[in-house]
Each structure stands twice: as C-alpha cells, then as structure tokens.
Write a protein that holds these residues in place. Structure first.
Motif, PDB file in Angstrom:
ATOM      1  N   LYS A 277       0.847  -1.177   0.000  1.00 32.80           N
ATOM      2  CA  LYS A 277       0.000   0.000   0.000  1.00 32.80           C
ATOM      3  C   LYS A 277       0.890   1.236   0.000  1.00 32.80           C
ATOM      4  O   LYS A 277       1.811   1.358   0.809  1.00 32.80           O
TER       5      LYS A 277
ATOM      6  N   ASN B 206       1.329   5.190   0.568  1.00 31.93           N
ATOM      7  CA  ASN B 206       0.750   6.381   1.184  1.00 31.93           C
ATOM      8  C   ASN B 206       1.815   7.478   1.184  1.00 31.93           C
ATOM      9  O   ASN B 206       2.938   7.271   0.725  1.00 31.93           O
TER      10      ASN B 206
ATOM     11  N   HIS C 164       5.230   6.634   2.746  1.00 30.42           N
ATOM     12  CA  HIS C 164       6.126   5.867   1.872  1.00 30.42           C
ATOM     13  C   HIS C 164       6.718   6.749   0.775  1.00 30.42           C
ATOM     14  O   HIS C 164       7.897   6.623   0.434  1.00 30.42           O
TER      15      HIS C 164
END
Length: 142
Positions: A2, A4, A7
């Motif tokens: 995932k 976001n 990151h």
C-alpha cells in the motif's frame, strides 16, 4: 504494498540523503521517523531529534534502542525552534516535521509562527512536512 504519503516521503528522502549525512527529526513523537533517518544515514551519519514532550523523548529513545540505531541519534527534550544551536544550516541534508500527536498525551502542541523555524529552515536542502489527523491516519508532505 500500500502506497501512502509516508512511503512517498521516505522514498524521496532515500533518493537524496546519503550514508554519513546529518539529518534532523524536528518532531520526534514515537521515534519512527528518527529510526528511519538513522537507517538512511547509516553508522557514519547522525540524526538529531527534538521534541518538547517528555513522553515523546522516552518513546523515541526506546524505539531507537529496539531498532539498534541509538548510537546514530541524539534525542533532545527541546523545541525544534532551537535547532540552529545544534547544527549549522549547510551541514544538514534533511529535516522532517511530522505534526501528529501522542494519543496518550493529548492533542497537538503548536508554537506560534514567530517561534517556528520553518522560515529559517528553508536554507536546508529537504524539508518534509507530515500532518497527523486523529490517530496519525492522514499525512501529507511537501
């Protein structure tokens, strides 16, 4: 994985910060950003972490010990508005501001703009801003 904004911000930091660099975590909080910066700068680098909350300093020191990177960091119970006392502007590769809050302690603790070093920090190469909302769910960066 995932993706976001945390990151994305970390990816950006990895591209520009090198082993041996000096970085600042202006708002240590739980120590996650400090630990990340310590990993990026490596054993030859250094991270200076600031927080005005005793619990945040304790949390950060514990997180660094658990991560095995405590030797790369100096964790200070002090406002990031005093960062110029600890590092010259041309010596710092990155400053991270993560304006969240420690759920057990309470809401945000902000200082007036006149005491905030963001304007003077503009001379540093990378400034990452992350704003935690509620329980640090939403974050953004510039």
């Amino acid at each position: 994985m995932k993706i976001n904004t945390v990151h994305l911000a970390q990816d950006w930091i990895r591209r520009f910060v090198k082993q041996g660099d000096l970085c600042i975590d202006a708002t240590a909080g739980r120590g996650n950003d400090t630990a990340f910066l310590c990993e990026v700068v490596g054993k030859e680098g250094k991270v200076i972490a600031f927080d005005i909350q005793e619990q945040a300093v304790a949390n950060t020191r514990k997180r660094l010990e658990e991560s095995g990177v405590s030797k790369q960091a100096e964790v200070l119970l002090e406002s990031h508005t005093n960062m110029s006392r600890y590092a010259e502007p041309d010596s710092v590769s990155c400053i991270v501001f993560n304006f969240g809050y420690l759920k057990a302690i309470g809401p945000f603790v902000f200082r007036p703009y006149s005491n905030n070093p963001l304007a003077s920090a503009a001379s540093f190469p990378i400034i990452i801003l992350m704003f935690g909302i509620s329980c640090n769910i939403a974050k953004s960066y510039i």
